[in-house]
Scaffold this active site. Sequence first.
Site, mmCIF file in Angstrom:
data_model
loop_
_atom_site.group_PDB
_atom_site.id
_atom_site.type_symbol
_atom_site.label_atom_id
_atom_site.label_comp_id
_atom_site.label_asym_id
_atom_site.label_seq_id
_atom_site.Cartn_x
_atom_site.Cartn_y
_atom_site.Cartn_z
ATOM 1 N N CYS A 1 0.861 -1.105 -0.050
ATOM 2 C CA CYS A 1 0.076 -0.078 -0.071
ATOM 3 C C CYS A 1 0.759 1.083 0.012
ATOM 4 C CB CYS A 1 -0.995 -0.158 1.187
ATOM 5 S SG CYS A 1 -1.991 1.448 1.345
ATOM 6 N N CYS B 1 -0.681 3.992 2.251
ATOM 7 C CA CYS B 1 -0.380 3.888 3.651
ATOM 8 C C CYS B 1 1.027 4.118 4.152
ATOM 9 C CB CYS B 1 -0.893 2.355 4.056
ATOM 10 S SG CYS B 1 -2.395 1.747 3.545
ATOM 11 N N ASP B 2 1.918 3.496 3.330
ATOM 12 C CA ASP B 2 3.506 3.409 3.829
ATOM 13 C C ASP B 2 4.314 4.207 3.103
ATOM 14 O OD1 ASP B 2 2.591 1.351 5.502
ATOM 15 O OD2 ASP B 2 2.793 -0.027 4.179
#
Length: 310
Positions: free
Chosen positions: A140, A143-144
Amino acid sequence: MASSIKEIPLVIIGTGPAGYTASIYASRYKLQHILIGNTIGGQVSKAHIIENYPGFIQIKGFELSTKFKEHAEHFLPMSNSEFIFDTVISVEHKDNQFITKTQQGSVIKSKALIFTVGVKKRELGLVSEKKFLGKGVSHCVTCDGFFYRDKIVGIVGGGDSAATGALYLADISPKVYMFVRRDKMRAEPIWQEQIFKNPKIEVLFNTEVAEIYGDQKVQGVITKDGRKIELEGLFIEIGHYPDTSILKFDVEKDEHGYIKVKPDMSTSVPGFFAAGDITTANNKFHQIVVATGEGAVAANSAYMYVVRGG
Ligand code: NAP
């Protein structure tokens, strides 16, 4: 674990664009329902930027899914309906009723059910992919990605997820390798144009990652043709697959496991409707605008099934 049994005309499973839209329509039909999901927006919430949902020239995935959620929640009281933030563990079909069970112990019986669980992310299937998950490997970007700012990174895939991910990473990283297994990408031409213009992105066509190496953290990858490329973060964005394992009854699917639907989003099981990426209706064109449309049709069909008797 608290347990409660409820009986309600309609259950909607999934809180992506299809599920939220189905809920909005069901509320306005005054069709009492329970909407169950364990994310705010499914895959959409993880999309970096969306530029093809009408009404928003550019919007972040999380922002759009939050708007979907707020919209659905606004209308829920109108039909005396509710939203449950929970994970569905099984759906049975007995005596013309659907029995939905959740991780937190809810048991909900319903006459109709709209199934909008979307699809799951594909993995490369490498042992090193699992070993370095959270230590340089991520599925992701949204997200990261930020954890890898100022680092050399790579992204596997040639679809819209990989393309938009690469563009985001190029904003914060000095160098982004894109590993595309064929000699072309699937991504929208408009994204490809931006990628080719971006001096920080190097697209490696006909290149597959064979191994991810490192000590405690990722230090690089080895490609199938033997090249060694140093990087500290590797994002895998190689598409999705359908997962219908929570359904404990037979419903017709295509050879890839997508639920077969008719134009009214009904399936081979009376009262069971499906919408969004999990169905065959969209010609595998998994777009938010398509999923919302299917959610609306499914709600209309469920309404006719519950209220008008089919
Ligand atoms: P996708 O369109 O299915 O693309 C998957 C990519 O991964 C393809 O390039 C595919 O290569 C490659 N791939 C698959 N398996 C691989 C493997 N084992 N090793 C290396 N590469 C592999 O998936 P997606 O990009 O996640 O997009 C899914 C849907 O969501 C699409 O309909 C897309 O338009 C939509 N989406 C839209 C946006 C946006 O508009 N902002 C963002 C994300 C996603 P091949 O081409 O060779 O199969």
